[in-house]
Design a protein around this motif. Structure first.
Motif, PDB file in Angstrom:
ATOM      1  N   SER A  67       0.827  -1.216   0.000  1.00 34.49           N
ATOM      2  CA  SER A  67       0.000   0.000   0.000  1.00 34.49           C
ATOM      3  C   SER A  67       0.862   1.268   0.000  1.00 34.49           C
ATOM      4  N   PHE A  68       2.125   1.121   0.380  1.00 33.46           N
ATOM      5  CA  PHE A  68       3.057   2.259   0.385  1.00 33.46           C
ATOM      6  C   PHE A  68       3.165   2.871  -1.019  1.00 33.46           C
ATOM      7  N   GLY A  69       3.126   2.016  -2.044  1.00 37.56           N
ATOM      8  CA  GLY A  69       3.190   2.503  -3.420  1.00 37.56           C
ATOM      9  C   GLY A  69       2.041   3.457  -3.725  1.00 37.56           C
ATOM     10  N   GLY A  70       0.855   3.093  -3.281  1.00 33.94           N
ATOM     11  CA  GLY A  70      -0.326   3.923  -3.529  1.00 33.94           C
ATOM     12  C   GLY A  70      -0.255   5.247  -2.797  1.00 33.94           C
ATOM     13  N   ILE A  71       0.305   5.207  -1.588  1.00 31.10           N
ATOM     14  CA  ILE A  71       0.426   6.443  -0.800  1.00 31.10           C
ATOM     15  C   ILE A  71       1.408   7.394  -1.489  1.00 31.10           C
ATOM     16  N   GLY A  72       2.545   6.831  -1.934  1.00 28.58           N
ATOM     17  CA  GLY A  72       3.541   7.638  -2.649  1.00 28.58           C
ATOM     18  C   GLY A  72       2.942   8.263  -3.888  1.00 28.58           C
ATOM     19  N   LEU A  73       2.175   7.460  -4.629  1.00 27.83           N
ATOM     20  CA  LEU A  73       1.546   7.953  -5.854  1.00 27.83           C
ATOM     21  C   LEU A  73       0.583   9.091  -5.539  1.00 27.83           C
ATOM     22  N   ALA A  74      -0.191   8.938  -4.463  1.00 26.08           N
ATOM     23  CA  ALA A  74      -1.150   9.985  -4.091  1.00 26.08           C
ATOM     24  C   ALA A  74      -0.424  11.283  -3.727  1.00 26.08           C
ATOM     25  N   PHE A  75       0.669  11.182  -2.978  1.00 23.57           N
ATOM     26  CA  PHE A  75       1.455  12.380  -2.632  1.00 23.57           C
ATOM     27  C   PHE A  75       2.019  13.044  -3.879  1.00 23.57           C
ATOM     28  N   PHE A  76       2.553  12.199  -4.741  1.00 26.21           N
ATOM     29  CA  PHE A  76       3.177  12.679  -5.977  1.00 26.21           C
ATOM     30  C   PHE A  76       2.147  13.415  -6.834  1.00 26.21           C
ATOM     31  N   LEU A  77       1.010  12.788  -7.066  1.00 25.71           N
ATOM     32  CA  LEU A  77      -0.026  13.392  -7.905  1.00 25.71           C
ATOM     33  C   LEU A  77      -0.573  14.662  -7.263  1.00 25.71           C
ATOM     34  N   SER A  78      -0.749  14.621  -5.936  1.00 27.79           N
ATOM     35  CA  SER A  78      -1.294  15.790  -5.257  1.00 27.79           C
ATOM     36  C   SER A  78      -0.370  16.990  -5.420  1.00 27.79           C
ATOM     37  N   HIS A  79       0.919  16.723  -5.485  1.00 25.93           N
ATOM     38  CA  HIS A  79       1.876  17.809  -5.602  1.00 25.93           C
ATOM     39  C   HIS A  79       1.887  18.414  -6.999  1.00 25.93           C
ATOM     40  N   TYR A  80       1.706  17.567  -8.001  1.00 31.57           N
ATOM     41  CA  TYR A  80       1.841  18.042  -9.375  1.00 31.57           C
ATOM     42  C   TYR A  80       0.515  18.329 -10.063  1.00 31.57           C
ATOM     43  N   LEU A  81      -0.585  17.888  -9.480  1.00 33.54           N
ATOM     44  CA  LEU A  81      -1.885  18.183 -10.072  1.00 33.54           C
ATOM     45  C   LEU A  81      -2.510  19.341  -9.315  1.00 33.54           C
ATOM     46  N   ILE A  82      -3.594  19.899  -9.874  1.00 35.46           N
ATOM     47  CA  ILE A  82      -4.208  21.049  -9.211  1.00 35.46           C
ATOM     48  C   ILE A  82      -5.088  20.618  -8.041  1.00 35.46           C
ATOM     49  N   PHE A  83      -5.530  19.357  -8.040  1.00 39.73           N
ATOM     50  CA  PHE A  83      -6.331  18.889  -6.898  1.00 39.73           C
ATOM     51  C   PHE A  83      -5.490  17.901  -6.093  1.00 39.73           C
ATOM     52  N   SER A  84      -5.893  17.688  -4.852  1.00 45.77           N
ATOM     53  CA  SER A  84      -5.106  16.759  -4.043  1.00 45.77           C
ATOM     54  C   SER A  84      -5.878  15.464  -3.808  1.00 45.77           C
ATOM     55  N   ILE A  85      -5.111  14.386  -3.705  1.00 44.15           N
ATOM     56  CA  ILE A  85      -5.702  13.063  -3.504  1.00 44.15           C
ATOM     57  C   ILE A  85      -5.355  12.600  -2.100  1.00 44.15           C
ATOM     58  N   ILE A 143      -6.738   7.038  -0.130  1.00 41.92           N
ATOM     59  CA  ILE A 143      -7.339   6.476  -1.345  1.00 41.92           C
ATOM     60  C   ILE A 143      -6.279   5.717  -2.136  1.00 41.92           C
ATOM     61  N   GLY A 144      -5.089   6.328  -2.267  1.00 36.61           N
ATOM     62  CA  GLY A 144      -3.992   5.633  -2.940  1.00 36.61           C
ATOM     63  C   GLY A 144      -3.656   4.326  -2.243  1.00 36.61           C
ATOM     64  N   ALA A 145      -3.588   4.387  -0.899  1.00 38.75           N
ATOM     65  CA  ALA A 145      -3.267   3.182  -0.123  1.00 38.75           C
ATOM     66  C   ALA A 145      -4.342   2.124  -0.328  1.00 38.75           C
ATOM     67  N   ALA A 146      -5.608   2.550  -0.315  1.00 37.59           N
ATOM     68  CA  ALA A 146      -6.715   1.598  -0.442  1.00 37.59           C
ATOM     69  C   ALA A 146      -6.653   0.886  -1.785  1.00 37.59           C
ATOM     70  N   PHE A 186       8.138   7.519  -5.868  1.00 34.70           N
ATOM     71  CA  PHE A 186       7.189   8.641  -5.921  1.00 34.70           C
ATOM     72  C   PHE A 186       7.488   9.663  -4.824  1.00 34.70           C
ATOM     73  N   PHE A 187       7.795   9.179  -3.632  1.00 35.21           N
ATOM     74  CA  PHE A 187       8.110  10.107  -2.545  1.00 35.21           C
ATOM     75  C   PHE A 187       9.345  10.933  -2.885  1.00 35.21           C
ATOM     76  N   SER A 188      10.371  10.278  -3.471  1.00 34.63           N
ATOM     77  CA  SER A 188      11.613  11.001  -3.736  1.00 34.63           C
ATOM     78  C   SER A 188      11.423  12.035  -4.843  1.00 34.63           C
ATOM     79  N   LEU A 189      10.379  11.842  -5.674  1.00 36.19           N
ATOM     80  CA  LEU A 189      10.102  12.824  -6.727  1.00 36.19           C
ATOM     81  C   LEU A 189       9.216  13.956  -6.230  1.00 36.19           C
ATOM     82  N   THR A 190       8.815  13.894  -4.972  1.00 40.91           N
ATOM     83  CA  THR A 190       7.925  14.898  -4.412  1.00 40.91           C
ATOM     84  C   THR A 190       8.691  15.723  -3.386  1.00 40.91           C
ATOM     85  N   PRO A 191       8.788  17.039  -3.564  1.00 42.33           N
ATOM     86  CA  PRO A 191       9.556  17.857  -2.615  1.00 42.33           C
ATOM     87  C   PRO A 191       8.993  17.759  -1.192  1.00 42.33           C
ATOM     88  N   GLY A 192       9.882  17.805  -0.234  1.00 44.01           N
ATOM     89  CA  GLY A 192       9.499  17.792   1.183  1.00 44.01           C
ATOM     90  C   GLY A 192       8.858  16.481   1.596  1.00 44.01           C
TER      91      GLY A 192
END
Lengths: 263, 281
Positions: free
Chosen positions: B55-73, B77-80, B119-125
């Motif tokens: 599920s860690f993969g989904g969480i990373g993806l959600a953080f990554f997308l939230s950072h680069y998209l205009i809406f946040s996830i 949901i990513g984990a689920a 995904f986490f490493s591609l997301t600042p902070g």
């Protein structure tokens, strides 16, 4: 031991089991080679054969737990998976988790689990049947004991009771007399004979116990990849030799139980 | 001394996030007690841990997308999504014998972790949020997390009440259950899905790395105290409650992070119990 009042389903046809060209391979090994078998309702078939000869696998295919590579199994004209609850199974007792927390009573009631549906509790009738099944195998006094604390023979009888609770039309047993003493062996075979004769239950029994088998069952087959089966009770030296691929010292088929006990 | 501790406990209730943590802990202990019992007796500890890590993969993806998209996830949901896909994937692969079960688990486990790390490493902070996900952070628990957990608890209680005997049969002897007419594949996947959802909903409480400890330690001790699955569930719930509340309180007193403190407090009791049992023979 007495038999309870099994309700016989007369709408079922005469053919209990049809196996046509069942073939199974695992990797490069052939497990079962083009097996054909027909059993009428009320037949009692014993299957012998060496370890690794495919006996348990064949039972699992008949139960619909395994799919063959080719070939077809029909139980009263239907596929095994669409005929659930009418075919029951006594597995080898050795395969159970020795730590699993369950008592004898709940193991036996499991024979009725398929009929629960959305009902959270077993019915009074389920419990009456469980009680009479446990009495049939002389294990009622053990009903509150932990299943994993029982001896091999005791587990075997509880698993028999579980299969009987579901009131099967066809009963499959995998080595039901392994590591069981002579007295219990006799009582297990007597019970099976009674179920077979009085209730018309079709029985297939896999065993190493050639002596006992041939004194109780009507038909014997030898399984070692191939099923050698002549549709009669004759268990000959040739069949056994052909099946095991080596000479086995077994006395000829006879109905004299005394002679068998000398083996 | 005792008065001081009691005083400390009431003091703790004055913080809203501790109140939320205590409510979460109470609900979580029910999940740990009941679902954990099945995890232990059906021997699906490794699968459950695999699902948690995947599920860690989904969480990373959600953080990554939230950072680069205009809406946040919501990371939940990513984990689920990842947890459910890996639960069903592992379950079907082992059922249909497509791949050896432990191999399938090991691979899905590390793929999920690798994706997450990437995904986490591609997301600042990313560092703090990654730590929160791995080890939990009770400050992050929101009211909506509590409602979701409450629904899960109700769902688990209802399902286990109705299907108690089916789940017992599937856990004890899957082949016989199938022959007797139980849809065993459906029940097995259902069990894995409950495990997956439990992991996701408790993510902020203990994190994905530590969550398996609370699914196994209480139920393992409880299974030594009774041979009746319903009693094992009850004892396991009580033990979980002790672990969770004790750990939370200790973390407050010592100013330690709550996830590791709960896990270590439970682990200490587990080790003592196991050693005492071993010495007594």
């Amino acid at each position: 031991m007495m038999i309870g009042d099994f309700k016989k389903d007369d709408k079922l046809g005469k053919k209990a089991l049809t196996i046509e060209g069942v073939h199974l391979t695992k990797g490069e090994n052939i497990i079962l080679r083009d097996i054909d078998l027909e059993l009428d309702r009320g037949d009692f078939l014993g299957i012998i054969g060496p370890n690794g000869g495919g006996k348990t696998t064949l039972l699992k295919i008949i139960l619909g737990l395994l799919e063959p590579d080719r070939g077809r199994v029909r139980v009263f004209g239907k596929s095994p998976s669409s005929f659930r609850g009418k075919v029951s199974y006594v597995p080898q007792f050795k395969n159970f988790d020795s730590d699993f927390p369950i008592n004898v009573w709940n193991v036996v009631l499991m024979g009725r689990v398929g009929s629960l549906g959305l009902n959270p509790f077993y019915s009074k009738e389920d419990k009456i049947r469980a009680k009479s099944s446990l009495k049939k195998v002389d294990m009622y006094d053990f009903k509150d004991r932990l299943f994993s604390s029982l001896s091999g023979g005791e587990k075997q009888r509880v698993l028999m009771a579980r299969a009987l609770v579901s009131e099967p039309e066809i009963l499959l047993l995998d080595e039901p007399t392994a590591s069981v003493d002579e007295k219990i062996k006799t009582s297990i075979f007597e019970l099976l004979k009674e179920l077979n004769e009085k209730k018309d239950i079709t029985i297939i029994l896999v065993s190493h116990d050639v002596g006992f088998l041939s004194s109780y069952v009507e038909k014997v087959g030898c399984l070692n990849q191939n099923l050698i089966y002549h549709g009669s009770g004759e268990l000959t030296h040739e069949m056994i030799e052909e099946s095991y691929g080596c000479k086995v010292d077994v006395i000829a088929h006879t109905h004299s139980k005394k002679a068998m006990e000398d083996v | 001394m005792i008065v001081d501790i009691l005083y400390g406990f009431f003091e703790l209730l004055e913080y809203p996030f501790y109140r939320r943590a205590i409510i979460t802990g109470f609900l979580a202990s029910i999940v740990f007690g009941i679902v954990g019992t099945y995890v232990v007796i059906k021997r699906i500890v490794f699968i459950s841990d695999g699902i948690a890590h995947a599920s860690f993969g989904g969480i990373g993806l959600a953080f990554f997308l939230s950072h680069y998209l205009i809406f946040s996830i919501d990371p939940l949901i990513g984990a689920a999504v990842f947890a459910l896909v890996s639960a069903v994937g592992i379950g079907l692969m082992s059922k249909k014998k497509i791949q050896r079960e432990d191999t399938a688990i090991g691979i899905i486990w590390v793929l999920g972790m690798a994706l997450g790390a990437l995904f986490f490493s591609l997301t600042p902070g990313y560092l703090t949020s990654m730590e929160n996900v791995l080890f939990g952070n009770i400050y992050m628990i929101s009211d909506s997390d509590i409602y979701m957990l409450l629904f899960l608890v109700i769902g688990v209680l209802v399902a286990v009440f109705i299907f108690y005997h089916e789940l017992q049969a599937v856990s004890f002897d899957e082949e016989f259950a199938e022959v007797a007419g139980v849809k065993t594949t459906a029940f097995y996947l259902f069990l894995l899905v409950i495990v997956a959802l439990s992991i996701v909903f408790l993510l902020r409480f203990v994190g994905i790395i530590l969550v398996i400890a609370l699914f196994t330690m209480p139920a393992s001790i409880a299974s030594g105290l009774s041979h009746d699955i319903r009693k094992i569930m009850l004892y396991s719930w009580i033990l979980s409650l002790i672990f969770v509340m004790g750990g939370l309180f200790l973390s407050y007193l010592l100013d330690f992070p709550s996830g590791p403190t709960i896990t270590l407090f439970g682990g200490l009791i587990f080790v003592i119990y196991t050693l005492v049992g071993w010495v007594r023979g």
